[in-house]
Design an enzyme around this catalytic site. Structure first.
Site, PDB file in Angstrom:
ATOM      1  CB  THR A 165     -55.690 -77.794  79.525  1.00  0.00           C
ATOM      2  OG1 THR A 165     -54.332 -77.972  79.876  1.00  0.00           O
ATOM      3  CG2 THR A 165     -56.113 -76.383  79.864  1.00  0.00           C
ATOM      4  CG  ASP A 174     -51.071 -82.931  82.880  1.00  0.00           C
ATOM      5  OD1 ASP A 174     -51.237 -81.771  83.271  1.00  0.00           O
ATOM      6  OD2 ASP A 174     -50.275 -83.240  81.961  1.00  0.00           O
ATOM      7  CB  SER A 175     -51.554 -85.563  77.995  1.00  0.00           C
ATOM      8  OG  SER A 175     -50.701 -84.489  77.726  1.00  0.00           O
ATOM      9  CB  SER A 176     -47.247 -84.887  81.800  1.00  0.00           C
ATOM     10  OG  SER A 176     -47.239 -83.679  81.089  1.00  0.00           O
ATOM     11  CB  THR A 218     -33.877 -84.724  61.750  1.00  0.00           C
ATOM     12  OG1 THR A 218     -33.359 -83.411  61.996  1.00  0.00           O
ATOM     13  CG2 THR A 218     -35.274 -84.595  61.179  1.00  0.00           C
ATOM     14  CD  GLN A 219     -31.011 -82.478  67.990  1.00  0.00           C
ATOM     15  OE1 GLN A 219     -30.903 -81.261  68.021  1.00  0.00           O
ATOM     16  NE2 GLN A 219     -30.160 -83.287  68.566  1.00  0.00           N
ATOM     17  CB  CYS A 220     -34.989 -80.391  61.704  1.00  0.00           C
ATOM     18  SG  CYS A 220     -33.276 -79.920  61.563  1.00  0.00           S
TER      19      CYS A 220
HETATM   20  N1  ASP Z   1     -50.711 -80.326  80.797  1.00  0.00           N
HETATM   21  C1  ASP Z   1     -51.870 -80.419  79.957  1.00  0.00           C
HETATM   22  C2  ASP Z   1     -51.960 -81.830  79.426  1.00  0.00           C
HETATM   23  O1  ASP Z   1     -51.272 -82.152  78.490  1.00  0.00           O
HETATM   24  C3  ASP Z   1     -51.795 -79.414  78.858  1.00  0.00           C
HETATM   25  C4  ASP Z   1     -52.980 -79.413  77.910  1.00  0.00           C
HETATM   26  O2  ASP Z   1     -53.952 -80.120  78.065  1.00  0.00           O
HETATM   27  O3  ASP Z   1     -52.954 -78.636  76.968  1.00  0.00           O
HETATM   28  O4  ASP Z   1     -52.700 -82.624  79.957  1.00  0.00           O
END
Ligand code: ASP
Length: 358
Positions: free
Chosen positions: A13, A57-59, A276-278
């Protein structure tokens, strides 16, 4: 002579602009980002930069990208005092964890940062994050050594150990926490470092690893999870390890068919890991009856590691070792501050800290 920092721009972002047609945010190039921060000229650091040809995008980050970033750091290691990686926040905790394992013997700062709002927007959090991250990457102690000789995440006035970090909020500027380890530094009028929380200096050369095994999966347990579902999820060919994200202190259902499905995977040679999910606290297999079967079948407890650290550590170790027993053993060892050995970890639900709500 002023310190030198290499800025590595991967996307996120921080450098995005809204697409005029759809309004969706998409990554822009480094020149756009630098134009937005004329203050960079005044930080008193010799700054150079390098960027992914196509910022992402980091995804879309993959293990190959982690290896690419660590390769850039390795190739430039002697030339700079520190490194700032500009990265999307969504998977920043995974990248920070992965880099901490790939950069063995690191003795210079590698600071990841990004922002929740693009750098060109009026209320952006990007400028402060970027400028302070650069200052931290350049900071030296009284002996002239790096103040933070490790991989860390800087976001919204806090510096956190990279492999202890989790993203806890999708909208707030304060998007990250490291529930099981104190902040390495807090930025106010001055940047206050907590030296007792920062990794000690390591002597010796940096070793940059370049292998991650992607045959690892995460399976999140949920009430009602069935053996059939587990069999399906673990049927991926060549699967070598699975991080089970369990309830509370490492618990799961006692349903015999669920347990049988896990045993079948184990008998095929799949390494089973228990995280753990915690968001905070640690796995203690055997504390409750609901984790005894895990202990009996040799599931490896990940103690107080984050899921991000457990996953990337498993990928890293499987990239180095062919023997499952070596991977299982090393999962429980602290490689670079990602795990506390005992309950006296500086586990950190401090009363003054509140979790973001809503
Ligand atoms: N979707 C963006 C990413 O991870 C969100 C961010 O940068 O905060 O690339």
């Amino acid at each position: 002579m002023s310190a030198s920092v290499l800025l590595i721009y991967t996307g996120g972002t921080i450098g995005m602009l809204a697409d005029p047609r759809t309004g969706a945010l998409r990554p822009m190039d480094l020149a756009h980002l630098e134009e937005q921060v004329p203050e960079l000229e005044r930080v008193g650091v010799r700054l150079e930069s390098i960027a992914f040809e196509e910022p992402i995008d980091s995804s879309d980050m993959r293990p190959a990208d982690w290896i690419r970033i660590s390769g850039i750091i390795g190739a430039n290691y002697e030339k700079y005092d520190g490194f700032v990686v500009l990265h999307g926040s969504d998977t920043m905790a995974y990248t920070a964890s992965a880099l901490s394992f790939l950069l063995e013997g690191l003795s210079k700062p590698v600071i990841l940062t990004g922002s929740q709002l693009p750098i060109g927007t009026i209320r952006t959090d990007a400028k402060e994050n970027l400028i302070t991250a650069i200052e931290i990457a350049a900071a030296k102690d009284e002996h002239g050594r790096a103040m933070v000789p490790e991989v860390a995440v800087y976001f919204e006035y806090r510096l956190l150990r990279g492999n202890r970090t989790v993203k806890v909020h999708a909208e707030r500027f304060e998007a990250f926490r490291s529930p099981n380890w104190p902040a390495l530094a807090e930025a106010g009028v001055r940047i206050k470092y907590d030296r007792s929380a920062i990794l000690p200096h390591r002597s010796g050369p940096l070793k940059v690893h370049d292998r991650m095994d992607e045959h690892v999966a995460v399976v999140r347990l949920f009430p009602g999870i069935r053996g059939a579902w587990v069999r399906h999820a673990l049927s991926m060919p060549d699967l070598r390890a699975v991080v089970l994200t369990t309830f509370g202190s490492g618990n799961g259902p006692t349903d015999p068919d669920f347990i049988a499905a896990l045993r079948e995977a184990r008998d095929r040679g799949v390494i089973l890991l228990n995280a753990t999910q915690c968001v905070g606290g640690r796995v203690e297999q055997g504390r409750y009856i609901t984790s005894q079967a895990f202990a009996q079948m040799g599931v490896v407890p990940c103690a107080d590691m984050t899921v991000e650290a457990a996953l990337t550590k498993a990928m890293f170790l499987l990239g180095q070792h062919t023997e499952a027993s070596a991977v299982q053993r090393a999962m429980g060892e602290a490689l670079c501050g990602e795990i506390s050995r005992s309950r006296d970890c500086r586990g950190a639900f401090r009363p003054s800290e509140r979790w973001p709500s809503g």
